[in-house]
Scaffold this motif. Structure first.
Motif, PDB file in Angstrom:
ATOM      1  N   THR A  57      48.117  41.704  33.818  1.00  0.00           N
ATOM      2  CA  THR A  57      47.333  42.947  33.834  1.00  0.00           C
ATOM      3  C   THR A  57      47.794  43.836  34.981  1.00  0.00           C
ATOM      4  O   THR A  57      48.026  45.036  34.804  1.00  0.00           O
ATOM      5  N   ARG A  58      47.951  43.249  36.157  1.00  0.00           N
ATOM      6  CA  ARG A  58      48.385  44.033  37.331  1.00  0.00           C
ATOM      7  C   ARG A  58      49.759  44.659  37.095  1.00  0.00           C
ATOM      8  O   ARG A  58      49.991  45.824  37.426  1.00  0.00           O
ATOM      9  N   ARG A  59      50.665  43.884  36.522  1.00  0.00           N
ATOM     10  CA  ARG A  59      52.023  44.373  36.263  1.00  0.00           C
ATOM     11  C   ARG A  59      51.996  45.604  35.338  1.00  0.00           C
ATOM     12  O   ARG A  59      52.676  46.594  35.594  1.00  0.00           O
ATOM     13  N   LEU A  60      51.206  45.534  34.282  1.00  0.00           N
ATOM     14  CA  LEU A  60      51.110  46.665  33.345  1.00  0.00           C
ATOM     15  C   LEU A  60      50.455  47.876  33.992  1.00  0.00           C
ATOM     16  O   LEU A  60      50.902  49.005  33.805  1.00  0.00           O
ATOM     17  N   LEU A  61      49.384  47.638  34.730  1.00  0.00           N
ATOM     18  CA  LEU A  61      48.715  48.758  35.402  1.00  0.00           C
ATOM     19  C   LEU A  61      49.648  49.409  36.416  1.00  0.00           C
ATOM     20  O   LEU A  61      49.713  50.641  36.508  1.00  0.00           O
ATOM     21  N   ASP A  62      50.405  48.597  37.150  1.00  0.00           N
ATOM     22  CA  ASP A  62      51.391  49.144  38.096  1.00  0.00           C
ATOM     23  C   ASP A  62      52.414  50.012  37.359  1.00  0.00           C
ATOM     24  O   ASP A  62      52.731  51.117  37.808  1.00  0.00           O
ATOM     25  N   ARG A  63      52.915  49.514  36.250  1.00  0.00           N
ATOM     26  CA  ARG A  63      53.928  50.237  35.476  1.00  0.00           C
ATOM     27  C   ARG A  63      53.413  51.602  35.012  1.00  0.00           C
ATOM     28  O   ARG A  63      54.168  52.566  34.915  1.00  0.00           O
ATOM     29  N   HIS A  64      52.101  51.678  34.737  1.00  0.00           N
ATOM     30  CA  HIS A  64      51.512  52.931  34.259  1.00  0.00           C
ATOM     31  C   HIS A  64      50.866  53.746  35.381  1.00  0.00           C
ATOM     32  O   HIS A  64      50.223  54.765  35.111  1.00  0.00           O
ATOM     33  N   GLY A  65      51.026  53.296  36.615  1.00  0.00           N
ATOM     34  CA  GLY A  65      50.496  54.046  37.758  1.00  0.00           C
ATOM     35  C   GLY A  65      48.980  54.067  37.830  1.00  0.00           C
ATOM     36  O   GLY A  65      48.394  55.043  38.295  1.00  0.00           O
ATOM     37  N   ILE A  66      48.342  52.997  37.375  1.00  0.00           N
ATOM     38  CA  ILE A  66      46.882  52.918  37.353  1.00  0.00           C
ATOM     39  C   ILE A  66      46.428  51.925  38.418  1.00  0.00           C
ATOM     40  O   ILE A  66      46.865  50.779  38.435  1.00  0.00           O
ATOM     41  N   GLY A  67      45.541  52.372  39.286  1.00  0.00           N
ATOM     42  CA  GLY A  67      45.073  51.542  40.394  1.00  0.00           C
ATOM     43  C   GLY A  67      44.045  50.501  39.991  1.00  0.00           C
ATOM     44  O   GLY A  67      43.308  50.678  39.021  1.00  0.00           O
ATOM     45  N   TYR A  68      43.998  49.428  40.749  1.00  0.00           N
ATOM     46  CA  TYR A  68      43.014  48.352  40.542  1.00  0.00           C
ATOM     47  C   TYR A  68      42.596  47.755  41.881  1.00  0.00           C
ATOM     48  O   TYR A  68      42.050  46.649  41.937  1.00  0.00           O
ATOM     49  N   ASP A  69      42.835  48.472  42.973  1.00  0.00           N
ATOM     50  CA  ASP A  69      42.497  47.973  44.310  1.00  0.00           C
ATOM     51  C   ASP A  69      41.036  47.563  44.382  1.00  0.00           C
ATOM     52  O   ASP A  69      40.149  48.277  43.907  1.00  0.00           O
ATOM     53  N   GLY A  70      40.804  46.422  44.998  1.00  0.00           N
ATOM     54  CA  GLY A  70      39.445  45.951  45.236  1.00  0.00           C
ATOM     55  C   GLY A  70      38.772  45.302  44.044  1.00  0.00           C
ATOM     56  O   GLY A  70      37.654  44.802  44.177  1.00  0.00           O
ATOM     57  N   MET A  71      39.412  45.311  42.888  1.00  0.00           N
ATOM     58  CA  MET A  71      38.785  44.709  41.717  1.00  0.00           C
ATOM     59  C   MET A  71      38.807  43.193  41.848  1.00  0.00           C
ATOM     60  O   MET A  71      39.844  42.603  42.138  1.00  0.00           O
ATOM     61  N   ARG A  72      37.655  42.582  41.628  1.00  0.00           N
ATOM     62  CA  ARG A  72      37.505  41.134  41.681  1.00  0.00           C
ATOM     63  C   ARG A  72      36.626  40.705  40.523  1.00  0.00           C
ATOM     64  O   ARG A  72      35.630  41.371  40.207  1.00  0.00           O
ATOM     65  N   ALA A  73      36.962  39.567  39.920  1.00  0.00           N
ATOM     66  CA  ALA A  73      36.191  39.063  38.786  1.00  0.00           C
ATOM     67  C   ALA A  73      34.768  38.724  39.211  1.00  0.00           C
ATOM     68  O   ALA A  73      34.542  38.221  40.313  1.00  0.00           O
ATOM     69  N   ARG A  74      33.850  39.018  38.326  1.00  0.00           N
ATOM     70  CA  ARG A  74      32.459  38.632  38.520  1.00  0.00           C
ATOM     71  C   ARG A  74      31.895  38.173  37.184  1.00  0.00           C
ATOM     72  O   ARG A  74      32.447  38.481  36.125  1.00  0.00           O
TER      73      ARG A  74
END
Length: 159
Positions: A57-74
């Motif tokens: 998921t992180r790899r794809l979001l990085d490729r599309h320039g979409i941030g996910y900083d601070g996201m943690r599973a709950r």
């Protein structure tokens, strides 16, 4: 002004729902509506609580320039049913589990993500944790989030 609140839910909250959260958050920000819409994600299971999104998921979001900083599973909690306007399940099993966890008194509307894309003829977003196909999931999530944003804009306009 009350924010419209959207919660994405999958099984472990490391693949599909955080991807949808990040993509939707990006679309909402681009539309200048981040002050009107609140977005989060959760999982019905507790295996990954506290962990960041899956590497795929992180790899794809990085490729599309979409941030996910601070996201943690709950993990989804019973009180989520009364705190969110819309809970979006990534598949049928998630939807059943959401309804069991939040109960019948929940005020949130619960929908299945693929109901946003009825022309696809698919009812569930496949879990890339098992399939490995993060690209396929990203394409579905991106298209569905575009439709979801239009739906939420209509709800905001209706007051």
């Amino acid at each position: 002004m009350k924010k419209y609140r959207v919660l994405f839910v999958c099984l472990g909250n490391i693949c599909r729902s955080p991807m949808a959260e990040a993509v939707f958050r990006s679309r909402v920000a681009a539309a200048g509506l981040d002050d009107r819409i609140e977005i989060d994600s959760a999982g019905t299971g507790d295996w990954h609580v506290g962990k960041p999104p899956h590497e795929g998921t992180r790899r794809l979001l990085d490729r599309h320039g979409i941030g996910y900083d601070g996201m943690r599973a709950r993990q989804l909690a019973p009180e989520d049913g009364g705190q969110w306007d819309l809970i979006v399940a990534m598949d049928a099993s998630n939807e059943r589990n959401i309804r069991q966890i939040v109960g019948g008194s929940a005020s949130a509307e619960v929908i299945r993500f693929m109901s946003l894309l009825p022309e696809r003829g698919v009812t569930d977003v496949p879990d890339p944790y098992y399939t490995g196909n993060f690209e396929e999931v990203y394409e579905m999530v991106d298209a569905g989030c575009e439709r979801l944003l239009e739906r939420v804009k209509d709800r905001l306009a209706d007051g």
